[in-house]
Design a protein around this motif. Structure first.
Motif, PDB file in Angstrom:
ATOM      1  N   THR A 404      60.687  -9.929  28.612  1.00 27.02           N
ATOM      2  CA  THR A 404      61.964  -9.624  27.964  1.00 27.02           C
ATOM      3  C   THR A 404      63.029  -9.175  28.953  1.00 27.02           C
ATOM      4  OG1 THR A 404      61.136  -7.399  27.454  1.00 27.02           O
ATOM      5  CG2 THR A 404      60.904  -9.087  25.739  1.00 27.02           C
ATOM      6  N   GLY A 405      62.623  -8.747  30.153  1.00 27.68           N
ATOM      7  CA  GLY A 405      63.583  -8.494  31.211  1.00 27.68           C
ATOM      8  C   GLY A 405      64.074  -7.080  31.380  1.00 27.68           C
ATOM      9  N   TRP A 406      63.382  -6.084  30.812  1.00 25.56           N
ATOM     10  CA  TRP A 406      63.862  -4.715  31.006  1.00 25.56           C
ATOM     11  C   TRP A 406      63.152  -3.978  32.136  1.00 25.56           C
ATOM     12  CZ3 TRP A 406      60.680  -0.461  30.470  1.00 25.56           C
ATOM     13  CH2 TRP A 406      59.532  -0.589  29.688  1.00 25.56           C
ATOM     14  N   ALA A 407      62.107  -4.548  32.692  1.00 21.16           N
ATOM     15  CA  ALA A 407      61.429  -3.919  33.831  1.00 21.16           C
ATOM     16  C   ALA A 407      62.324  -3.967  35.068  1.00 21.16           C
ATOM     17  CB  ALA A 407      60.116  -4.642  34.108  1.00 21.16           C
ATOM     18  N   ASN A 408      62.135  -3.003  35.982  1.00 20.48           N
ATOM     19  CA  ASN A 408      62.837  -3.103  37.262  1.00 20.48           C
ATOM     20  C   ASN A 408      61.967  -3.873  38.261  1.00 20.48           C
ATOM     21  OD1 ASN A 408      61.047  -1.254  38.618  1.00 20.48           O
ATOM     22  ND2 ASN A 408      62.213   0.478  37.781  1.00 20.48           N
ATOM     23  N   ARG A 409      62.529  -4.150  39.416  1.00 17.68           N
ATOM     24  CA  ARG A 409      61.832  -5.005  40.390  1.00 17.68           C
ATOM     25  C   ARG A 409      60.536  -4.372  40.876  1.00 17.68           C
ATOM     26  NH1 ARG A 409      63.339 -10.271  40.186  1.00 17.68           N
ATOM     27  NH2 ARG A 409      65.509 -10.290  39.476  1.00 17.68           N
ATOM     28  N   SER A 410      60.551  -3.071  41.080  1.00 17.07           N
ATOM     29  CA  SER A 410      59.345  -2.390  41.548  1.00 17.07           C
ATOM     30  C   SER A 410      58.251  -2.441  40.490  1.00 17.07           C
ATOM     31  CB  SER A 410      59.684  -0.939  41.909  1.00 17.07           C
ATOM     32  OG  SER A 410      58.522  -0.228  42.264  1.00 17.07           O
ATOM     33  N   GLN A 411      58.621  -2.195  39.238  1.00 22.85           N
ATOM     34  CA  GLN A 411      57.642  -2.274  38.157  1.00 22.85           C
ATOM     35  C   GLN A 411      57.075  -3.688  38.028  1.00 22.85           C
ATOM     36  OE1 GLN A 411      60.331  -0.897  35.130  1.00 22.85           O
ATOM     37  NE2 GLN A 411      59.451   1.166  35.063  1.00 22.85           N
ATOM     38  N   ALA A 412      57.938  -4.672  38.175  1.00 24.26           N
ATOM     39  CA  ALA A 412      57.485  -6.061  38.079  1.00 24.26           C
ATOM     40  C   ALA A 412      56.506  -6.391  39.203  1.00 24.26           C
ATOM     41  CB  ALA A 412      58.684  -7.007  38.124  1.00 24.26           C
ATOM     42  N   ARG A 413      56.782  -5.907  40.399  1.00 22.38           N
ATOM     43  CA  ARG A 413      55.883  -6.160  41.525  1.00 22.38           C
ATOM     44  C   ARG A 413      54.513  -5.534  41.275  1.00 22.38           C
ATOM     45  NH1 ARG A 413      58.826  -4.056  45.020  1.00 22.38           N
ATOM     46  NH2 ARG A 413      57.830  -2.001  45.137  1.00 22.38           N
ATOM     47  N   ASP A 414      54.499  -4.303  40.772  1.00 23.13           N
ATOM     48  CA  ASP A 414      53.221  -3.640  40.489  1.00 23.13           C
ATOM     49  C   ASP A 414      52.477  -4.351  39.355  1.00 23.13           C
ATOM     50  OD1 ASP A 414      53.602  -1.729  42.451  1.00 23.13           O
ATOM     51  OD2 ASP A 414      54.544  -0.287  41.082  1.00 23.13           O
ATOM     52  N   THR A 415      53.219  -4.817  38.365  1.00 26.22           N
ATOM     53  CA  THR A 415      52.590  -5.541  37.252  1.00 26.22           C
ATOM     54  C   THR A 415      51.981  -6.851  37.735  1.00 26.22           C
ATOM     55  OG1 THR A 415      54.155  -4.566  35.676  1.00 26.22           O
ATOM     56  CG2 THR A 415      53.010  -6.565  34.989  1.00 26.22           C
ATOM     57  N   ALA A 416      52.669  -7.542  38.616  1.00 23.36           N
ATOM     58  CA  ALA A 416      52.128  -8.788  39.171  1.00 23.36           C
ATOM     59  C   ALA A 416      50.833  -8.524  39.929  1.00 23.36           C
ATOM     60  CB  ALA A 416      53.162  -9.440  40.091  1.00 23.36           C
ATOM     61  N   ARG A 417      50.809  -7.445  40.692  1.00 24.36           N
ATOM     62  CA  ARG A 417      49.598  -7.114  41.448  1.00 24.36           C
ATOM     63  C   ARG A 417      48.438  -6.803  40.515  1.00 24.36           C
ATOM     64  NH1 ARG A 417      52.615  -3.087  45.796  1.00 24.36           N
ATOM     65  NH2 ARG A 417      53.374  -4.720  47.214  1.00 24.36           N
ATOM     66  N   GLN A 418      48.704  -6.027  39.469  1.00 25.69           N
ATOM     67  CA  GLN A 418      47.623  -5.705  38.543  1.00 25.69           C
ATOM     68  C   GLN A 418      47.143  -6.953  37.807  1.00 25.69           C
ATOM     69  OE1 GLN A 418      48.242  -3.685  34.681  1.00 25.69           O
ATOM     70  NE2 GLN A 418      46.877  -2.108  35.481  1.00 25.69           N
ATOM     71  N   THR A 419      48.070  -7.814  37.438  1.00 18.48           N
ATOM     72  CA  THR A 419      47.705  -9.063  36.765  1.00 18.48           C
ATOM     73  C   THR A 419      46.772  -9.886  37.646  1.00 18.48           C
ATOM     74  OG1 THR A 419      49.799  -9.084  35.550  1.00 18.48           O
ATOM     75  CG2 THR A 419      48.617 -11.183  35.745  1.00 18.48           C
ATOM     76  N   GLU A 420      47.113 -10.006  38.924  1.00 21.12           N
ATOM     77  CA  GLU A 420      46.269 -10.757  39.856  1.00 21.12           C
ATOM     78  C   GLU A 420      44.893 -10.122  39.992  1.00 21.12           C
ATOM     79  OE1 GLU A 420      48.649 -10.544  43.313  1.00 21.12           O
ATOM     80  OE2 GLU A 420      50.136 -12.000  42.619  1.00 21.12           O
ATOM     81  N   ALA A 421      44.842  -8.798  40.002  1.00 23.41           N
ATOM     82  CA  ALA A 421      43.584  -8.105  40.257  1.00 23.41           C
ATOM     83  C   ALA A 421      42.675  -8.043  39.027  1.00 23.41           C
ATOM     84  CB  ALA A 421      43.874  -6.685  40.743  1.00 23.41           C
ATOM     85  N   VAL A 422      43.251  -7.984  37.831  1.00 26.44           N
ATOM     86  CA  VAL A 422      42.467  -7.671  36.641  1.00 26.44           C
ATOM     87  C   VAL A 422      42.482  -8.767  35.581  1.00 26.44           C
ATOM     88  CG1 VAL A 422      42.185  -6.005  34.746  1.00 26.44           C
ATOM     89  CG2 VAL A 422      42.876  -5.198  37.009  1.00 26.44           C
ATOM     90  N   LEU A 423      43.603  -9.432  35.381  1.00 27.35           N
ATOM     91  CA  LEU A 423      43.764 -10.276  34.202  1.00 27.35           C
ATOM     92  C   LEU A 423      43.646 -11.772  34.448  1.00 27.35           C
ATOM     93  CD1 LEU A 423      46.628  -8.388  32.311  1.00 27.35           C
ATOM     94  CD2 LEU A 423      44.171  -8.347  31.830  1.00 27.35           C
ATOM     95  N   ILE A 424      43.798 -12.215  35.684  1.00 27.21           N
ATOM     96  CA  ILE A 424      43.708 -13.664  35.923  1.00 27.21           C
ATOM     97  C   ILE A 424      42.246 -14.090  36.025  1.00 27.21           C
ATOM     98  CG2 ILE A 424      44.223 -15.546  37.514  1.00 27.21           C
ATOM     99  CD1 ILE A 424      46.835 -14.237  38.177  1.00 27.21           C
ATOM    100  N   ALA A 425      41.891 -15.060  35.195  1.00 30.37           N
ATOM    101  CA  ALA A 425      40.533 -15.593  35.128  1.00 30.37           C
ATOM    102  C   ALA A 425      40.534 -17.032  35.664  1.00 30.37           C
ATOM    103  CB  ALA A 425      40.040 -15.545  33.687  1.00 30.37           C
ATOM    104  N   PRO A 426      39.360 -17.634  35.818  1.00 34.30           N
ATOM    105  CA  PRO A 426      39.317 -19.016  36.317  1.00 34.30           C
ATOM    106  C   PRO A 426      40.087 -20.009  35.456  1.00 34.30           C
ATOM    107  CG  PRO A 426      37.158 -18.006  36.477  1.00 34.30           C
ATOM    108  CD  PRO A 426      38.009 -17.046  35.729  1.00 34.30           C
ATOM    109  N   GLY A 427      40.227 -19.708  34.150  1.00 37.39           N
ATOM    110  CA  GLY A 427      40.883 -20.652  33.249  1.00 37.39           C
ATOM    111  C   GLY A 427      42.200 -20.192  32.675  1.00 37.39           C
ATOM    112  N   GLY A 428      42.808 -19.156  33.258  1.00 40.10           N
ATOM    113  CA  GLY A 428      44.086 -18.669  32.726  1.00 40.10           C
ATOM    114  C   GLY A 428      44.123 -17.155  32.676  1.00 40.10           C
TER     115      GLY A 428
END
Length: 536
Positions: A404-428
């Protein structure tokens, strides 16, 4: 004798309700209200494997006559009850294909999706008395399978694919249906059924308006009125919320700010999942059944029905407490609604409205930053009213502030890192990090959450992470399509196979999977082969 007398009284009350139906708003009456003891006998006896079957049935005769027959015949046992119902109702099937339609086999994936749109499209609807269907003035697309009606948040993701395939007229007609539902009922229900009227779903209507090609002043005013109507539904509780409490959908936070929660207006078992809800309430030790029913219904309003996201014990659905949680996805979408209302008011030169909704959006953003962002853990999440802190659940809902676009750049960077570490699976993208047997937990991945993540990450420049999710998801969908010939409701993103879990069998069709897959095929054109698969 006491039980017999009670049953007779209930039969009389149900018959009276049926005979006075035409004097009241039929859409306010659910099948449980209308058919009373007949409904309860059918659902308790599990006459149909899926509790949704009977509540979607269409009566062949006036309701009062059916209830009089039931009072006279008193059929006992599943076989007799089924025969009674089949003689008096048109029983729906679970196929996504209407009578006479054919789905071409062996097409490449993009062509298959294009071929499915007319199969899943239904004409304008004027329901008969006693049916649970709601009137819809224009054609619409259903998800498929047991989902025979238009659904709220599903439709946004379906629209993405329709736009990609040039089906703009159908996008506009579904917007017209939602505008009509808001006008008639004051909100967009979970789905176009009477038994869904007590709740809504994640409020994507403002984003749907963004897909519309209608930009003239008259259309903007119609859209604005509909969005303001929806906003009033979600914020009605502001009139009764206590200083530190909650009312309806509104929660007052410790600093006095207002945020929102999911909340169903009823506290009875869901008509479509009556037996399942009664069983869950019976396992919830020390909790009033009505409280459990409300939390189950509110979990259904969230669209995440069900997920450990709402549970105290991740493995026990009876511990859900949906209404005590302030969700990050819901509040992100309401911020978008506030911003979109302000933008429409700006285009129409309604300055007081602009000031009002700019202020509301600003206040919500400040509150979300305070309560739905954990600086020490560097993640977004849901806030629990009981504990006064964010829950421990790590889920794909944490990507909504980017979407939705209300996060700031730092929050988005941390969210991307957590997504890569925890939520991305082999199929999505995984839905959560926990495997519980619930369908909105691992190992399942869902089309709408893939799009939320991809779109959000891409918005903040994390294109490689977005691409990883998108290409892996396309690989999963294509692999299952080539193996089964079907587009499915959900997928196991660990094993890249059909998904599982939940209250009902896996459904095919499938509206939002078609929509998200179609738009991703354009975004990542080299992932899926254009060669036709060999169908099983």
């Amino acid at each position: 004798m006491r039980q017999t007398g009670s049953l007779i009284r209930r039969l009389v009350l149900a018959t009276l309700a049926a005979t006075t139906l035409t004097a009241a708003r039929a859409q306010d009456v659910t099948p449980a209200d209308l058919y009373g003891p007949l409904f309860e006998a059918i659902q308790t006896g599990k006459v149909f494997p899926d509790g949704k079957t009977f509540v979607d049935a269409v009566p062949r005769r006036p309701v009062a006559e059916i209830m009089a027959d039931y009072a006279r015949d008193r059929p006992q046992g599943a076989t007799a009850l089924r025969a009674f119902v089949e003689a008096r109702f048109i029983i729906p099937g679970d196929t996504p294909v209407p009578d006479g339609a054919q789905v071409a086999q062996g097409l490449p994936l993009k062509a298959h999706i294009a071929a499915l749109w007319p199969v899943l499209t239904r004409p304008a609807l004027e329901p008969v008395e006693g049916s649970s269907a709601l009137a819809l003035p224009s054609p619409y697309v259903v998800p498929g399978g047991r989902f025979r009606e238009i659904y709220y948040w599903d439709t946004y993701f379906t629209m993405l694919g329709l736009k990609a395939d040039g089906q703009d007229a159908l996008v506009e007609s579904m917007l017209e249906n939602f505008e009509a539902l808001i006008t008639e009922h004051g909100h967009i229900p979970n789905g176009a059924r009477t038994y869904y009227l007590s709740r809504s779903q994640p409020p994507f209507f403002a984003l749907m308006v963004g897909l519309s090609e209608r930009k003239d002043a008259v259309s903007r005013r119609t859209q604005l009125a509909a969005m303001q109507g929806e906003y009033a539904f979600w914020m009605k509780g502001a009139e009764c919320v206590a200083a530190t409490g909650a009312c309806d959908h509104v929660v007052r936070m410790p600093d006095g700010a207002l945020l929102n929660r999911y909340w169903d207006a009823r506290d009875t078992p869901r008509d479509e999942s009556w037996a399942e809800d009664v069983a869950t309430a019976s396992e919830a030790e020390g909790r009033p059944a009505a409280e459990v029913y409300r939390d189950l219904r509110s979990g259904a309003e969230s669209g995440w029905d069900f997920s450990s996201r709402w549970f105290d014990d991740p493995q026990d659905i009876a511990t859900l407490h949906t209404t005590e949680i302030v969700p990050v996805d819901l509040n992100s979408l309401l911020w978008t609604l506030e911003r979109t209302i302000a933008a429409h008011c700006r285009a129409l030169a309604e300055r007081a409205c602009v000031r009002d909704f700019d202020h509301r959006a600003g206040a919500r953003k400040r509150a979300m930053n305070r309560y739905l962002w954990n600086a020490s853990e560097r993640r977004f999440g849901d806030w629990d009213r009981r504990t006064g802190r964010m829950t421990s659940s790590v889920s794909a809902a944490g990507l909504y502030p980017l979407f939705t676009g209300w996060a700031n750049r730092s929050q988005a960077r941390d969210t991307a890192r957590q997504t890569e570490a925890v939520l991305i699976a082999p199929g999505g993208l995984r839905t959560t990090a926990l495997t519980t047997g619930q369908q909105w937990d691992a190992p399942n991945g869902w089309a709408p959450l893939q799009w939320v993540a991809i779109s959000g990450l891409d918005r903040y420049g994390h294109r490689a992470t977005a691409e990883t999710i998108g290409t892996r998801w396309l690989g999963t969908v294509d692999r299952v399509y080539r193996e089964t010939g079907k587009m499915l409701e959900k997928y196991d993103v660990e094993q890249q196979r059909p998904g599982g879990g939940g209250e009902y069998p896996l459904q095919d069709g499938f509206g939002w999977t078609n929509g998200v897959t179609r738009v991703l095929l354009d975004r990542y054109p080299d992932v899926v082969s254009e060669t036709a698969p060999t169908m099983p």
